[in-house]
Design an enzyme around this catalytic site. Structure first.
Site, PDB file in Angstrom:
ATOM      1  CD  GLU A   1       2.225  -9.095  -5.492  1.00 39.35           C
ATOM      2  OE1 GLU A   1       2.547  -8.017  -5.893  1.00 39.35           O
ATOM      3  OE2 GLU A   1       2.660  -9.385  -4.514  1.00 39.35           O
TER       4      GLU A   1
ATOM      5  CD  GLN B   1       7.179   0.153   4.690  1.00 36.17           C
ATOM      6  OE1 GLN B   1       6.081   0.787   4.759  1.00 36.17           O
ATOM      7  NE2 GLN B   1       7.938   0.260   3.402  1.00 36.17           N
TER       8      GLN B   1
ATOM      9  N   GLY C   1       1.871   5.390   0.997  1.00 39.38           N
ATOM     10  CA  GLY C   1       1.895   6.309   2.244  1.00 39.38           C
ATOM     11  C   GLY C   1       2.990   6.208   2.973  1.00 39.38           C
TER      12      GLY C   1
ATOM     13  CG  HIS D   1       5.130  -6.031  -4.645  1.00 39.52           C
ATOM     14  ND1 HIS D   1       3.841  -5.585  -4.648  1.00 39.52           N
ATOM     15  CD2 HIS D   1       6.003  -4.936  -4.208  1.00 39.52           C
ATOM     16  CE1 HIS D   1       3.846  -4.563  -4.117  1.00 39.52           C
ATOM     17  NE2 HIS D   1       4.961  -3.994  -3.716  1.00 39.52           N
TER      18      HIS D   1
ATOM     19  CB  CYS E   1       4.968  -3.966   0.127  1.00 37.42           C
ATOM     20  SG  CYS E   1       5.715  -2.638  -0.540  1.00 37.42           S
TER      21      CYS E   1
ATOM     22  N   GLY F   1       0.885  -1.312   0.010  1.00 40.40           N
ATOM     23  CA  GLY F   1       0.068  -0.012   0.177  1.00 40.40           C
ATOM     24  C   GLY F   1       0.738   1.297   0.179  1.00 40.40           C
TER      25      GLY F   1
ATOM     26  CG  ASN G   1       5.827   0.771  -5.542  1.00 38.11           C
ATOM     27  OD1 ASN G   1       6.331   1.591  -5.400  1.00 38.11           O
ATOM     28  ND2 ASN G   1       4.504   0.649  -6.230  1.00 38.11           N
TER      29      ASN G   1
END
Length: 441
Positions: free
Chosen positions: A376, A285, A255, A374, A281, A253, A323
């Site tokens: 996936e 965190q 932010g 990631h 991801c 996600g 990412n």
């Protein structure tokens, strides 16, 4: 805040097809300006300028919710060659705030193409720029850090440089941005194994928190016989318990993870219940924060499908899709006691081979692990797909009363940082020190 404001901060974007003569400018917050022509919708897009190093999978990139409020620079020079289609999108819409490419395809050429990328950007009101030196932009961001930026096209590009820069400087920074709730679904839904090629009985059921989840993530679970209850980012422990899950998952996600206090609280409640946990991801965190570690902002982040990571438990190197612009600040060497002592020992299970940034956490006394990348990866690579099987093994072990940690013992597979040069990335340690210094100023 509306969805449009959060993801793009677009101003006067009009769904008009770009023309080669329509002027456009990319303005960085340090005053650097790159001029080209418009691509996609015309108008203004504000956000954080970042670069993605993948040579394929641009449709998966732009539809990844983790890119909310970011202007994405594609380092691959030719973009749009294969067009877009309805099957490859990773979410319900394009999430990038703006799009920056060097050579946009004049027309798509692929048997699966349904329309051009330019047409899709126009349809969804995404402002872009083409014909700029993306190599120079990338080198600038690498050396000077990611920064706020703006894409201005059409009439907006005719403003003075002072006016354009003022608009950029007035935009919101990524630090302190709370975006997961804005990109998440509003209502829960279920992804069934039988709808994705699984013929047998359902093996497990999990609750997955959508913090910006990509469509392929629940599919990867379903392909392995796992029913996935996808819940909104605002879900509570009661919502999780209501679906009677065998495991708990938190997705990628956008932010700043420092803003995810509600999700950290939820995860701690889940860990206290001894429910097996897997995070990707943003979910990595959040696990880091739940265990008591801090997070920090990277100079320019990791974005692309060619990021090398070492699994420190097996010594194997994976090429991964990543990412992220933030990372977990945890000790790299061996097992350590979690700052939140009730969760026992934890170790860094995966590490970036570019800069030693933490790429995974493994708890040794509770059934929980996570990775920063990631696995996936719909557009590839698929080196890390085994992590879905590892989570299934973790749920099996917890159900059968075996040890929580089912992975191999760590091997001596450390990757020491060896300094940097002008062409290479900085080390994670340098990133952390720099940000900590800035915090003190």
């Amino acid at each position: 805040m509306t969805e449009t404001q959060v993801t793009a901060e677009k101003v006067d974007a009009t769904p008009a097809v770009s023309t080669p003569t329509s002027p456009a400018a990319l303005v960085l917050e340090d005053g650097r300006i790159f001029r080209g022509t418009s691509y996609g919708a015309t108008g203004t897009a504000l956000g954080e300028a970042v670069f993605a190093t993948g040579m394929t999978g641009y449709q998966e990139t732009i539809t990844d919710p983790s890119y909310a409020r970011q202007l994405v620079v594609q380092t691959a020079p030719h973009i749009g060659n294969t067009g877009v289609n309805s099957e490859d999108a990773e979410s319900r819409r394009i999430w990038v705030a703006g799009y920056i490419v060097r050579d946009a395809a004049r027309r798509p050429s692929n048997w699966r193409s349904e329309r051009s990328l330019d047409e899709e950007l126009v349809e969804q009101g995404i402002v872009g720029i083409q014909g700029v030196d993306t190599r120079a932009i990338t080198r600038h961001l690498r050396e000077h850090k990611t920064m706020r930026a703006g894409i201005f096209s059409g009439d907006a590009a005719l403003a003075t440089e002072k006016e354009l820069l003022a608009a950029v400087l007035a935009s919101a920074p990524m630090e302190g941005a709370r975006l997961a709730e804005e990109v998440s679904v509003d209502e829960a839904y279920v992804v069934e194994p039988k709808d994705h090629g699984w013929d047998g009985d359902t093996r497990f059921s999990i609750a997955a928190i959508d913090l910006g989840i990509k469509a392929m993530t629940p599919v990867r679970f379903a392909e392995r016989g796992v029913r996935v209850h996808v819940l909104p980012a605002t879900a509570t422990l009661e919502d999780v318990k209501a679906v009677n899950p065998d495991g708990f998952f938190m997705s990628n996600g956008p932010g700043d993870p420092a803003t995810a206090d509600a999700q950290v609280k939820l995860l701690r409640s889940v860990l206290d219940e001894k429910l097996p946990y897997f995070g990707i991801c943003f979910g990595n965190q959040i696990l880091g924060r739940a265990l008591g570690f801090g997070t920090y902002k990277l100079r320019y982040g990791h974005r692309g499908i060619n990021q090398p990571v070492m699994d420190r438990r097996t010594g194997k190197v994976e090429i991964t899709s990543q990412n992220h612009g933030f990372a977990v600040d945890a000790p790299l060497d061996g097992a350590t006691q979690a700052p939140e002592e009730r969760y026992g020992r934890v170790e860094v299970s995966h590490v970036s081979l570019n800069d030693d940034v933490v790429e995974g956490l493994a708890c040794l006394d509770i059934p929980a692990f996570s990775v920063q990348y990631h696995p996936e990866a719909a557009a590839g690579p698929h080196d890390a797909a085994y992590l879905f099987d590892r989570f299934i093994e973790l749920m099996e072990g917890t159900r059968d009363g075996r040890t929580a940690n089912l992975s191999k013992d760590p091997v001596d597979a450390k990757h020491p940082a060896e300094g940097t040069n002008t062409d290479g990335p900085n080390t994670g340690a340098e990133d952390k020190n720099e940000n900590k210094t800035e915090d003190k100023k």
